[in-house]
Motif scaffolding. Structure first.
Motif, PDB file in Angstrom:
ATOM      1  N   TRP A 156      52.912  15.537 -38.686  1.00  7.34           N
ATOM      2  CA  TRP A 156      51.920  16.535 -39.094  1.00  7.34           C
ATOM      3  C   TRP A 156      50.835  15.864 -39.946  1.00  7.34           C
ATOM      4  CZ3 TRP A 156      53.970  22.084 -39.889  1.00  7.34           C
ATOM      5  CH2 TRP A 156      52.917  22.985 -40.106  1.00  7.34           C
ATOM      6  N   GLU A 160      46.999  15.672 -38.767  1.00  7.48           N
ATOM      7  CA  GLU A 160      46.053  16.549 -39.472  1.00  7.48           C
ATOM      8  C   GLU A 160      45.182  15.788 -40.454  1.00  7.48           C
ATOM      9  OE1 GLU A 160      46.134  20.362 -42.524  1.00  7.48           O
ATOM     10  OE2 GLU A 160      47.628  20.267 -40.913  1.00  7.48           O
ATOM     11  N   LYS A 342      51.415  18.240 -31.980  1.00  2.00           N
ATOM     12  CA  LYS A 342      50.869  19.484 -32.508  1.00  2.00           C
ATOM     13  C   LYS A 342      50.963  20.562 -31.441  1.00  2.00           C
ATOM     14  CE  LYS A 342      46.834  21.239 -35.015  1.00  2.00           C
ATOM     15  NZ  LYS A 342      45.486  20.882 -35.549  1.00  2.00           N
ATOM     16  N   ASN A 343      51.279  21.775 -31.848  1.00  2.00           N
ATOM     17  CA  ASN A 343      51.603  22.833 -30.886  1.00  2.00           C
ATOM     18  C   ASN A 343      50.441  23.188 -29.955  1.00  2.00           C
ATOM     19  OD1 ASN A 343      52.922  24.875 -29.514  1.00  2.00           O
ATOM     20  ND2 ASN A 343      52.740  26.353 -31.159  1.00  2.00           N
ATOM     21  N   THR A 344      49.320  23.586 -30.474  1.00  2.00           N
ATOM     22  CA  THR A 344      48.141  23.962 -29.671  1.00  2.00           C
ATOM     23  C   THR A 344      48.490  24.842 -28.467  1.00  2.00           C
ATOM     24  OG1 THR A 344      48.226  21.916 -28.334  1.00  2.00           O
ATOM     25  CG2 THR A 344      46.929  21.859 -30.360  1.00  2.00           C
ATOM     26  N   GLN A 352      50.124  27.508 -34.163  1.00  2.00           N
ATOM     27  CA  GLN A 352      49.307  26.497 -33.493  1.00  2.00           C
ATOM     28  C   GLN A 352      49.319  25.149 -34.220  1.00  2.00           C
ATOM     29  OE1 GLN A 352      46.878  27.035 -30.618  1.00  2.00           O
ATOM     30  NE2 GLN A 352      48.479  28.553 -30.272  1.00  2.00           N
ATOM     31  N   ASP A 353      49.416  25.177 -35.560  1.00  2.00           N
ATOM     32  CA  ASP A 353      49.309  23.930 -36.312  1.00  2.00           C
ATOM     33  C   ASP A 353      50.638  23.206 -36.462  1.00  2.00           C
ATOM     34  OD1 ASP A 353      50.360  25.902 -37.974  1.00  2.00           O
ATOM     35  OD2 ASP A 353      49.482  25.049 -39.796  1.00  2.00           O
ATOM     36  N   ARG A 391      54.924  22.938 -43.671  1.00  2.00           N
ATOM     37  CA  ARG A 391      53.490  23.056 -43.915  1.00  2.00           C
ATOM     38  C   ARG A 391      53.182  22.907 -45.408  1.00  2.00           C
ATOM     39  NH1 ARG A 391      52.835  27.712 -42.127  1.00  2.00           N
ATOM     40  NH2 ARG A 391      52.013  27.328 -40.021  1.00  2.00           N
ATOM     41  N   HIS A 395      51.133  19.728 -47.274  1.00  2.00           N
ATOM     42  CA  HIS A 395      49.942  19.972 -48.096  1.00  2.00           C
ATOM     43  C   HIS A 395      50.180  19.552 -49.542  1.00  2.00           C
ATOM     44  CE1 HIS A 395      48.501  23.176 -44.969  1.00  2.00           C
ATOM     45  NE2 HIS A 395      48.374  21.935 -44.537  1.00  2.00           N
TER      46      HIS A 395
END
Length: 488
Positions: A156, A160, A342-344, A352-353, A391, A395
């Motif tokens: 991730w 990202e 990544k899912n998309t 999605q992310d 997630r 971050h």
């Protein structure tokens, strides 16, 4: 063909050797360069000597270089493979030890839960450094193959924030499929067709076919319960199969720490795990195994070096994805596998992310994922709990936000089933202080964390866990291996 592969964390000697020999099983790849890099000059020289011996024994033109200068290793590389563990076994011991003081019993602690989240905090800044170097000095368009855990968090961050073409690779799907083929009585693994989808270490066999015949829940449950070994080693995994209707790719011990139900009380832990091997649920099992493996390798290194003199056996090429992906990209021989990307929109009922693990096909045009997959609702719900933790963890790692880190740990399913918010806040402070040397993004938060710890009233316990085993000595390991050889 001639191109360069850089392996970061190449001091992971056994795994590096496996990747190396797998790749050299592709005939077109004999004339490539492997650039090894690691923080440990000692480990680098050990693995380089083994790989040089393989090249010499097989009379190959393959080039092997080794350096602690990462950027030099990455210069001109077309593929970069990472298998790093930032902080090594010293930091890993804290990932297990400190949560135990707060009642959190982990088997592995490298994916989510308290240990996996802190592991991600150590790895992500380094992963982003890798990405910066890849963009600056590797071959344009270089592909980053991440084998390091926590798989989803590392991948991730690389996608990202690192902005590098990244795929995460794991072998849980292959191992689960081998089990299923065995319990169903398949004569070879090729008789089993399957689709797995979900997130790393929580991927689900949502479609199973044996010689074209669809396998349902009841048949699979009966097959596992009738198996003399798996019926004991995979009790928790079989229980999840009964309730969810699909089999998880992950081992009994791994799966137990991603869920809030099986490891929250000591008496429940011993009910669901099996102590025949660490992977079935032993407290800190992978830490013990990793420590023993390191000690064994250091002691028995001459034997490993001697074994490297044998000719390569193409039939023993492993099912690790890396060599097969490279073969497909370079030769256009199509490869089907399960990859972390990544899912998309690939999985319709996950964000999605998110970094998902799902089927894809590789050829000269790249990794092409099968899309429009919908998970059973219970599987999606379980994945969602982990995705939300991942997630926040990513971050937090990027921003150095200790409050967000605490919220990520608080929302972890097993942590939330065991610990109060006050305990979580203190535990995270304690882990950040203990691992400060590997957490540069939290440097400004450490003094305040130390101050809070000095005034804390939260009680902890001196607890080794519900099912802990001591690290075995070299003599004990040698005696066990001799006994197994004689019995076999």
């Amino acid at each position: 063909m001639s191109f360069k592969i850089a392996i970061i964390g190449a001091g992971s000697v056994g795994f590096t050797k496996k990747l190396f020999t797998d790749i050299l099983c592709v005939p077109e790849f004999s004339d490539i360069e492997f650039a090894l890099t690691d923080l440990s000059e000692h480990n680098l020289q050990m693995i380089k000597a083994i790989l040089d011996r393989i090249v010499e024994a097989n009379k190959l033109p393959t080039r092997v270089t080794a350096t602690t200068d990462r950027r030099k290793a990455l210069e001109g590389a077309r593929y970069v493979i990472s298998c790093v563990r930032v902080g090594g076994l010293e930091a890993y011991a804290d990932d297990i030890r400190i949560p135990l003081k707060y009642g959190i019993d982990q088997c592995v602690g490298d994916t989510i839960c308290a240990g996996g989240i802190l592991y991600g905090q150590r790895n992500i800044p380094v992963i982003l450094d890798f990405c910066k170097d890849i963009l600056e000095v590797a071959e344009p368009g270089a592909k980053f193959l991440n084998y390091a855990n926590p798989m989803a968090m590392n991948t991730w961050a690389a996608i990202e924030y690192g902005k590098v073409d990244t795929v995460g690779l794991c072998h849980g799907v292959q191992h689960g499929a081998e089990q299923i083929a065995e319990v169903l009585g398949a004569k070879s693994h090729s008789e089993l067709d399957y689709v797995c989808s979900g997130i790393n270490h929580q991927t689900w066999f949502i479609d199973l076919r044996l010689n074209g015949r669809k396998i349902g829940k009841d048949e699979l449950v009966a097959a596992f319960e009738a198996h003399p070994v798996y019926s004991q080693q995979e009790k928790l995994r079989i229980d999840v199969l009964k309730r969810f209707g699909v089999y998880s790719t992950e081992s009994n011990g791994h799966l137990s720490e991603y869920l809030p139900w099986y490891r929250k009380r000591p008496d429940e832990i011993t009910r669901w795990i099996d102590m025949s091997d660490w992977i079935h649920g032993e407290t800190g099992g992978y830490l013990r195994y990793s420590t023993e493996t390191r000690n064994w390798f250091e002691t028995e290194y001459p034997q490993f070096l001697e074994a490297a003199s044998k000719p390569l056996d193409v039939s023993k090429r492993s099912n690790e994805h890396a060599s097969h992906i490279l073969e497909a990209l370079e030769t256009n021989r199509v490869y089907r596998g399960h990859f972390n990307v990544k899912n998309t929109g690939i999985i319709t009922n996950l964000p999605q992310d998110a970094i998902i693990e799902s089927p894809g096909f590789v050829d000269r045009f790249g990794i092409n994922m099968a899309s429009d997959i919908t998970l059973p609702e219970a599987c999606a719900a379980t994945c969602m709990a982990s995705i939300n933790v991942q997630r926040m963890s990513v971050h937090a790692a990027v921003t150095g936000d200790i409050d967000l880190l605490k919220l990520a740990v608080l929302h972890d399913p097993l942590v939330g089933a065991v610990s109060t918010p006050e305990e979580v806040w203190q535990m995270v402070d304690e882990m950040v202080v203990a691992q400060a040397r590997w957490l540069p993004q939290y440097a400004d938060a450490v003094p305040a964390a130390k101050e809070r710890l000095s005034k804390s009233m939260v009680k902890t316990r001196d607890w080794a866990g519900a099912a802990r085993r001591k690290v075995r000595s070299i003599e004990e390991l040698r005696a066990e291996k001799t006994a197994l050889k004689q019995a076999g």
